[in-house]
Design a protein around this motif. Structure first.
Motif, PDB file in Angstrom:
ATOM      1  N   CYS A  38      24.883  23.640 -11.405  1.00  0.00           N
ATOM      2  CA  CYS A  38      23.435  23.536 -11.221  1.00  0.00           C
ATOM      3  C   CYS A  38      22.920  24.294 -10.007  1.00  0.00           C
ATOM      4  N   LEU A  43      16.778  29.119  -7.028  1.00  0.00           N
ATOM      5  CA  LEU A  43      16.145  27.895  -7.512  1.00  0.00           C
ATOM      6  C   LEU A  43      16.292  26.783  -6.487  1.00  0.00           C
ATOM      7  N   SER A  44      15.496  25.734  -6.660  1.00  0.00           N
ATOM      8  CA  SER A  44      15.593  24.588  -5.758  1.00  0.00           C
ATOM      9  C   SER A  44      16.935  23.888  -5.950  1.00  0.00           C
ATOM     10  N   TYR A  46      19.351  20.998  -6.782  1.00  0.00           N
ATOM     11  CA  TYR A  46      19.241  19.881  -7.710  1.00  0.00           C
ATOM     12  C   TYR A  46      20.355  18.860  -7.496  1.00  0.00           C
ATOM     13  N   GLY A 153      20.083  21.228 -15.594  1.00  0.00           N
ATOM     14  CA  GLY A 153      18.712  21.434 -15.151  1.00  0.00           C
ATOM     15  C   GLY A 153      18.370  22.864 -14.773  1.00  0.00           C
ATOM     16  N   ASP A 154      19.312  23.792 -14.936  1.00  0.00           N
ATOM     17  CA  ASP A 154      19.039  25.183 -14.556  1.00  0.00           C
ATOM     18  C   ASP A 154      17.856  25.751 -15.331  1.00  0.00           C
ATOM     19  N   ARG A 157      14.415  24.223 -14.184  1.00  0.00           N
ATOM     20  CA  ARG A 157      13.915  24.754 -12.910  1.00  0.00           C
ATOM     21  C   ARG A 157      13.532  26.226 -13.029  1.00  0.00           C
ATOM     22  N   SER A 160      10.149  26.346 -14.786  1.00  0.00           N
ATOM     23  CA  SER A 160       9.068  25.778 -13.984  1.00  0.00           C
ATOM     24  C   SER A 160       8.839  26.544 -12.691  1.00  0.00           C
ATOM     25  N   GLU A 161       9.917  26.845 -11.963  1.00  0.00           N
ATOM     26  CA  GLU A 161       9.774  27.403 -10.617  1.00  0.00           C
ATOM     27  C   GLU A 161       9.577  28.913 -10.611  1.00  0.00           C
ATOM     28  N   CYS A 198      15.689  31.142 -19.452  1.00  0.00           N
ATOM     29  CA  CYS A 198      16.429  29.885 -19.583  1.00  0.00           C
ATOM     30  C   CYS A 198      17.838  30.158 -20.099  1.00  0.00           C
TER      31      CYS A 198
END
Length: 508
Positions: A38, A43-44, A46, A153-154, A157, A160-161, A198
């Motif tokens: 992840c 990315l943020s 997680y 969750g990759d 995020r 979204s991000e 994605c």
């Protein structure tokens, strides 16, 4: 090394702290590759997969990705306890995972398979608790297989991000947790623009490009069909990576040879149509500016961006260039000229695009890009699909003798080639517009001010006594921010280039 430099100890070695954001970056700098699912630097954090756990003296087990470095920390990364934790974590993932690995699109580069091997999983001690879910074929660009999702969750995020869309997200709780589009709909029924980012970050086969290889192979085997290929500029980089060609190795000739061996009757360069786009889009920009029409003008080459604008900013559609993308411009041109030239029916001419982008699959199916139900572009293959076809045919790509592109659509200029990188469309249009404005050939064709890799770049250039204000955007979250400025009337740009994928088409 300075006297006041601060250090972290990793497996007995002192590693200097030099701006790293977390222990994972420190550990990797120490030459140790901790497994992760992840973690992506863009990315943020997680912290869901729990594979990068480490033991910190005096603090116990902690996640390396979510722990900032501090001077004096003593870190162990490979103790018996940590090895067992990682092994159990991977076994739990495999217990609910569809293990049809040989037929999976990601089998050649599956991160789950790689991590399972690295942590020493030879059997799974746990039973599955989830029922098999149906696959999602609603999108023309992406196939979603929930049975292969590891809930890292990759994709959530990234969407979204980086893309600012949020077409997929987490739903439900406990062992029923799943990654789904809104309201349980299919990917093709929501806000997804088909950009494929994605699938790009998915470590398993839960999200993969929708393949059209079988349809293309069937067309190649049909003696009644004439099958031609157009190759996008960015593909000549990506395909070389698939076959471990050295960086900068010119592989275009070998790609043409491979396509001819596969059975294509002709191989053309999408750069030809990119050059036409430069002329048309540049002239449209000059005409709009001279007529006092409302600016800025947005580029229209990227189908992911066009779809995003249609969904989120319909009031800006009048600002988009009326040009088709190079792919669709090429398809329309070839379907208009070749049937008459070769004495064949339009329906018997098959145009196959080789593109770096899954959104091109969606674009080719738009009804406005067809004549009496016959599409201008019949099929779209990604770079990876072409690599698989070459590999499946047993061709030794790096040993092929280069062949030339076919004329008249195999010719292109450097302006068309740079379309594949963020800023390339803007620079190509500037070259055209500058010569039109000044009436003189350019002393230098380089507009370095529009180059770079930041998600939003601005440039102001003086051309023939006129001031041009430009914005170059990649990533749809950045595009949203700029579009909101235009809608609010706070933007003073004249021309805005938008690419959905980070870095442009080369990041597709």
């Amino acid at each position: 090394m300075t006297m006041d430099q601060q250090f972290v100890t990793v497996e007995g070695r002192a590693i200097p702290i030099e701006g790293e954001r977390n222990l994972l970056e420190i550990i990797r700098k120490a030459g140790i590759e901790l497994p992760t699912f992840c973690y992506h630097s863009e990315l943020s954090v997680y912290g869901a997969c729990r594979l990068c756990l480490v033991e910190v003296a005096g603090r116990g087990v902690q996640g390396a990705c979510s722990t900032p470095p501090e001077p004096g920390l003593d870190i162990k990364v490979n103790t018996p306890q940590l090895r067992e934790i990682r092994k159990i974590a991977v076994e739990l993932l495999l217990a609910n995972h569809d293990l049809s690995c040989p037929s999976c699109f990601k089998s050649v580069d599956c991160k789950l398979m790689d991590v399972a091997r690295r942590v020493g999983v030879t059997s799974v001690r746990f039973k599955p608790v989830q029922e098999k879910a149906p696959l999602d074929f609603s999108s023309p660009s992406i196939i979603r297989d929930p049975n292969k999702c590891v809930l890292c969750g990759d994709c959530v995020r990234m969407c979204s991000e980086i893309q600012g869309i949020g077409a997929i997200g987490f739903a439900h709780r406990g062992h029923q947790t799943a990654v789904l589009p809104a309201f349980g709909k299919g990917l093709g029924e929501g806000e997804c623009v088909g950009c494929g980012q994605c699938a790009n970050v998915c470590p398993t086969g839960a999200l993969v490009p929708r393949s059209e290889m079988d349809e293309v192979l069937a067309a190649l085997a049909d003696p009644t069909k004439t099958v031609v290929a157009q190759v996008a500029p960015a593909v000549r980089v990506g395909l070389g990576e698939c076959f471990a060609s050295p960086a900068g190795d010119p592989i275009m000739g070998r790609m043409v040879a491979a396509l001819k061996r596969l059975g294509f009757d002709a191989v053309y360069d999408t750069t030809f149509a990119a050059d036409l786009t430069v002329i048309e889009e540049g002239q449209e920009f000059l005409t709009r500016a001279a007529a006092g029409e409302k600016l800025p003008q947005f580029t229209s080459c990227c189908p992911g961006w066009v779809q995003f604008a249609e969904q989120s900013f319909p009031e800006l559609l009048k600002n988009l260039s009326s040009c088709r993308s190079p792919q669709q411009m090429f398809g329309s041109l070839v379907k208009e000229m070749l049937p008459e030239k070769q004495g064949i029916a339009r329906k018997d001419l098959i145009v196959v695009s080789i593109m770096p982008c899954t959104a091109k699959k969606f674009e080719a199916r738009r009804p406005e890009f067809a004549v009496d139900g016959s599409p201008d572009v019949d099929f779209v293959l990604t770079t990876q699909e072409l690599a698989r076809m070459i590999d499946g045919a047993g061709l030794r790509f790096n040993a092929l003798e280069p062949e030339s592109l076919d004329m008249p659509f195999g010719f292109g200029t450097g302006a068309g080639v740079i379309f594949g990188a963020s800023g390339g469309v803007t620079e190509a249009v500037l070259r055209f517009a500058a010569e039109k404005i000044t009436g003189k050939p350019l002393a230098s064709v380089d507009f370095a001010a529009v180059r770079g890799d930041s998600g939003l770049r601005e440039a102001t250039l003086e051309v023939g006594g006129k001031t041009l204000r430009l914005a170059i955007v990649h990533g749809l979250a950045n595009a949203r921010a700029v579009a909101e400025q235009v809608v609010a009337g706070t933007s003073e740009y004249d021309l805005i280039e938008v690419m959905a994928c980070p870095g442009g088409c080369i990041g597709g």
